[in-house]
Design a protein around this motif. Sequence first.
Motif, mmCIF file in Angstrom:
data_model
loop_
_atom_site.group_PDB
_atom_site.id
_atom_site.type_symbol
_atom_site.label_atom_id
_atom_site.label_comp_id
_atom_site.label_asym_id
_atom_site.label_seq_id
_atom_site.Cartn_x
_atom_site.Cartn_y
_atom_site.Cartn_z
ATOM 1 N N ILE A 85 0.823 -1.373 0.058
ATOM 2 C CA ILE A 85 0.040 0.018 0.112
ATOM 3 C C ILE A 85 0.724 1.259 -0.183
ATOM 4 O O ILE A 85 0.329 2.387 -0.041
ATOM 5 C CB ILE A 85 -0.803 0.128 1.331
ATOM 6 C CG1 ILE A 85 -0.108 -0.237 2.465
ATOM 7 C CG2 ILE A 85 -2.115 -1.128 1.168
ATOM 8 C CD1 ILE A 85 -0.937 0.160 3.654
ATOM 9 N N SER A 86 2.187 1.151 -0.039
ATOM 10 C CA SER A 86 3.042 2.239 0.085
ATOM 11 C C SER A 86 2.890 3.103 1.230
ATOM 12 O O SER A 86 2.931 4.393 0.824
ATOM 13 C CB SER A 86 2.909 3.112 -1.579
ATOM 14 O OG SER A 86 3.259 2.336 -2.435
ATOM 15 N N CYS A 87 2.737 2.572 2.259
ATOM 16 C CA CYS A 87 2.621 3.444 3.497
ATOM 17 C C CYS A 87 3.793 3.950 3.741
ATOM 18 O O CYS A 87 4.128 5.068 4.155
ATOM 19 C CB CYS A 87 1.959 2.667 4.638
ATOM 20 S SG CYS A 87 3.112 1.415 5.354
ATOM 21 N N PRO A 126 3.731 -3.341 8.234
ATOM 22 C CA PRO A 126 2.710 -3.440 8.874
ATOM 23 C C PRO A 126 1.866 -4.596 8.167
ATOM 24 O O PRO A 126 0.988 -5.091 8.811
ATOM 25 C CB PRO A 126 1.697 -2.157 8.752
ATOM 26 C CG PRO A 126 2.852 -1.187 8.525
ATOM 27 C CD PRO A 126 3.857 -1.846 7.855
ATOM 28 N N LEU A 127 1.970 -4.827 6.935
ATOM 29 C CA LEU A 127 1.217 -5.619 6.033
ATOM 30 C C LEU A 127 1.909 -7.132 5.822
ATOM 31 O O LEU A 127 1.325 -8.015 5.241
ATOM 32 C CB LEU A 127 0.768 -5.276 4.623
ATOM 33 C CG LEU A 127 -0.391 -4.427 4.713
ATOM 34 C CD1 LEU A 127 -0.480 -3.252 5.408
ATOM 35 C CD2 LEU A 127 -0.984 -3.915 3.267
ATOM 36 N N PHE B 49 -5.075 8.044 4.039
ATOM 37 C CA PHE B 49 -5.144 6.503 3.822
ATOM 38 C C PHE B 49 -4.033 6.178 4.887
ATOM 39 O O PHE B 49 -2.703 6.322 4.683
ATOM 40 C CB PHE B 49 -4.674 5.803 2.714
ATOM 41 C CG PHE B 49 -4.809 4.394 2.669
ATOM 42 C CD1 PHE B 49 -6.009 3.716 2.624
ATOM 43 C CD2 PHE B 49 -3.879 3.645 2.799
ATOM 44 C CE1 PHE B 49 -6.273 2.246 2.130
ATOM 45 C CE2 PHE B 49 -3.840 2.169 3.027
ATOM 46 C CZ PHE B 49 -5.002 1.488 2.751
ATOM 47 N N ARG B 258 -11.072 -4.215 0.282
ATOM 48 C CA ARG B 258 -9.744 -4.270 0.959
ATOM 49 C C ARG B 258 -8.620 -3.389 0.078
ATOM 50 O O ARG B 258 -7.576 -3.215 0.644
ATOM 51 C CB ARG B 258 -9.176 -5.593 1.215
ATOM 52 C CG ARG B 258 -8.985 -6.614 -0.251
ATOM 53 C CD ARG B 258 -8.817 -7.896 0.343
ATOM 54 N NE ARG B 258 -7.288 -7.932 0.989
ATOM 55 C CZ ARG B 258 -6.095 -8.137 0.332
ATOM 56 N NH1 ARG B 258 -6.248 -7.966 -0.824
ATOM 57 N NH2 ARG B 258 -5.124 -8.171 1.033
ATOM 58 N N ARG B 262 -7.700 -1.897 5.421
ATOM 59 C CA ARG B 262 -6.482 -3.021 5.249
ATOM 60 C C ARG B 262 -6.242 -3.192 6.744
ATOM 61 O O ARG B 262 -5.707 -2.262 7.347
ATOM 62 C CB ARG B 262 -5.509 -2.799 4.255
ATOM 63 C CG ARG B 262 -4.443 -3.693 4.070
ATOM 64 C CD ARG B 262 -5.120 -4.875 2.969
ATOM 65 N NE ARG B 262 -5.028 -4.485 1.786
ATOM 66 C CZ ARG B 262 -4.309 -4.803 0.935
ATOM 67 N NH1 ARG B 262 -3.153 -5.176 1.347
ATOM 68 N NH2 ARG B 262 -4.378 -4.164 -0.436
ATOM 69 N N ALA B 263 -5.876 -4.506 7.207
ATOM 70 C CA ALA B 263 -5.280 -4.608 8.522
ATOM 71 C C ALA B 263 -3.703 -4.554 8.498
ATOM 72 O O ALA B 263 -3.194 -4.802 7.572
ATOM 73 C CB ALA B 263 -5.638 -6.090 9.010
ATOM 74 N N GLY B 264 -3.233 -4.058 9.633
ATOM 75 C CA GLY B 264 -1.940 -3.959 9.650
ATOM 76 C C GLY B 264 -1.519 -4.329 11.066
ATOM 77 O O GLY B 264 -2.108 -4.157 12.090
ATOM 78 N N ILE B 265 -0.040 -4.619 11.163
ATOM 79 C CA ILE B 265 0.564 -4.863 12.402
ATOM 80 C C ILE B 265 1.606 -4.243 12.422
ATOM 81 O O ILE B 265 2.533 -3.991 11.738
ATOM 82 C CB ILE B 265 1.059 -6.645 12.252
ATOM 83 C CG1 ILE B 265 -0.106 -7.505 11.949
ATOM 84 C CG2 ILE B 265 1.628 -7.014 13.537
ATOM 85 C CD1 ILE B 265 0.212 -8.966 11.420
ATOM 86 N N PHE B 274 -5.870 0.177 8.435
ATOM 87 C CA PHE B 274 -5.615 1.247 7.501
ATOM 88 C C PHE B 274 -6.827 1.525 7.045
ATOM 89 O O PHE B 274 -7.564 0.516 6.507
ATOM 90 C CB PHE B 274 -4.763 0.909 6.534
ATOM 91 C CG PHE B 274 -3.382 0.696 6.942
ATOM 92 C CD1 PHE B 274 -2.728 -0.216 7.625
ATOM 93 C CD2 PHE B 274 -2.482 2.148 6.537
ATOM 94 C CE1 PHE B 274 -1.396 -0.183 7.840
ATOM 95 C CE2 PHE B 274 -1.090 1.976 6.886
ATOM 96 C CZ PHE B 274 -0.452 0.722 7.737
ATOM 97 N N ILE B 341 4.120 6.913 7.681
ATOM 98 C CA ILE B 341 3.359 5.621 7.811
ATOM 99 C C ILE B 341 1.742 5.623 7.472
ATOM 100 O O ILE B 341 1.556 4.715 7.539
ATOM 101 C CB ILE B 341 3.443 5.210 9.286
ATOM 102 C CG1 ILE B 341 2.843 6.203 10.345
ATOM 103 C CG2 ILE B 341 4.858 4.825 9.845
ATOM 104 C CD1 ILE B 341 2.393 5.363 11.464
ATOM 105 N N SER B 342 1.548 6.653 6.767
ATOM 106 C CA SER B 342 0.400 6.501 6.098
ATOM 107 C C SER B 342 0.701 6.855 4.489
ATOM 108 O O SER B 342 1.875 7.370 4.042
ATOM 109 C CB SER B 342 -0.678 7.671 6.717
ATOM 110 O OG SER B 342 -0.170 9.095 5.993
ATOM 111 N N SER B 343 -0.348 6.092 3.797
ATOM 112 C CA SER B 343 0.267 6.153 2.386
ATOM 113 C C SER B 343 -0.328 7.318 1.560
ATOM 114 O O SER B 343 -1.583 7.587 1.352
ATOM 115 C CB SER B 343 -0.590 4.697 1.567
ATOM 116 O OG SER B 343 -0.186 4.838 0.498
ATOM 117 N N LYS B 346 -2.095 5.951 -1.819
ATOM 118 C CA LYS B 346 -3.431 5.531 -1.660
ATOM 119 C C LYS B 346 -4.255 6.651 -1.457
ATOM 120 O O LYS B 346 -5.363 6.695 -2.072
ATOM 121 C CB LYS B 346 -3.767 4.610 -0.574
ATOM 122 C CG LYS B 346 -2.937 3.233 -0.630
ATOM 123 C CD LYS B 346 -4.320 2.444 -1.438
ATOM 124 C CE LYS B 346 -3.793 0.993 -1.633
ATOM 125 N NZ LYS B 346 -4.847 0.319 -2.444
#
Lengths: 134, 382
Positions: A85-87, A126-127, B49, B258, B262-265, B274, B341-343, B346
Amino acid sequence: MVQKRVVLTFPQDLIEQPIIYKLVKDHDLVLNILRAQVTPEEGKMVLELEGSSDNIKEGLKYLHEKKVKIEPLAKDIKLNDKECISCGACIAVCSTGALSLDTKTAKLNFDRDKCILCGCCIPACPLRLIEIEI
Amino acid sequence: MTKTYAQINEKIKKGKAVVVTAEEIIDLVKKKGAKKVSQEVDVVTTATFGPMCSSGALLNFGHSDPPIKIQKLWLNDVPAYAGLAAVDAYIGATELSETQGINYGGAHVIEDLISGKKVKLYATSLGTDCYPAKEIETSITLKSINQAVLFNPRNAYQNYAVAVNSSKKTLHTYMGILLPEFGNATFSSAGELSPLINDPEYRTIGIGTRIFLGGGVGYVAWEGTQHNPSQKRDKKTKIPVAPAGTLSLIGNLKDMNRDFLRAGIFEKYGVSLFVGIGIPIPILDEEMVVRTSISNKSVYTTILDYSVRKRKRPSLGKVSYAQLRSGYINIKGKKVPTASISSLYKARQIANILKRWIKDGKFFLQEPIERLSLRTKLRSLE
């Protein structure tokens, strides 16, 4: 000039010898130590050699004679870009700049040539899309 | 010249609305000036996002036979709150699996549901005369259950602080991995494209605003939890220089996908979701052009030291999003590499999808039913 990346394993009795010094001095090579680790049993080093192909060949021959185990750097970082997702969370821990965001598209870029396979990005994603292949 | 919501919606209906993203308007204003742009442009789309921990889904499963009043509930071994009636439940994004721990959580359950996957449901009850069943084990899908609503108490933070670490140890946080001795700096905002940065005083974003949420259509339900409009603001732009306003968002989970949820860890921290959010801003007048045409150069945020284990972390100064996006910032004379850490990638996709929806006459603007507070202050737990 050519570049070659190898994984060296030093047996315990070689750890205190100036092998790398001799490698540089006698074979006119530019060395970049990408990773190094010494345990009670052995020494491991990921090394990038730069020089003429003859000098690299001679240098590796010298290491072989010294009983240093030489393996090509077969490991690879695998990034699932289809799911990415290119975060940018992986970029935070990438010390060589191998991971970056494209300044125009903001899409994640992975420059394999800059990667030293440290693996720091693996838990940072994270993904969970980054893996190291052996 | 001023425009009303009705006039803008009329243009959308006719397929004549002029829509640009919050990035595109910047150059447009540089070229033509705010006055001209206010006449030409009808809507500016904003988006973000990023990981938003205060998210979750409200589910109604439909009744079993014999019926059960669910009291304890697990979805794929993740506990969900079922203390509401019989088959209503809320699954929070950050709740962790009782079998997989940090590797799977509520956000993953939500992602699995919207991916069409089967989710294991296990529930227990004391049993009552009207709800005799004491236990149920079955599987559900997004299609099979009666209702599924994404209902996020706190999303779309209006600005967020930059995280750094002055200590000698690596820190694992919801802002990612923070390297010791200012080894890096992470941030989480779409900056000039971010919704509440483009409407700093909540003129058009309020309760009832129709939005893009997780790939579907959603609404602003309320002010978000920890909504903090009293945060210090830039005198000229009115944009807060640290985390401020927030939004509580709601939308039909059944319409989401999705690509935008989206789930993230986060290593040694936990699970988060996300969330993709897009909010249209109507260009009612020239002021809205001025607000939406701000650029990363004039949007500032505060740097906080996450190694200080206190509620109030010391500020290490301010930086602009232009500096953060350049790849490096300066802290105490040290060149510190930055990472988002945010896209943004997106967020841009979302801003463009919302733009297309409006241009194609599929998405209309909703005037807020109530405006968000500009005055409330944040209270703490003592």
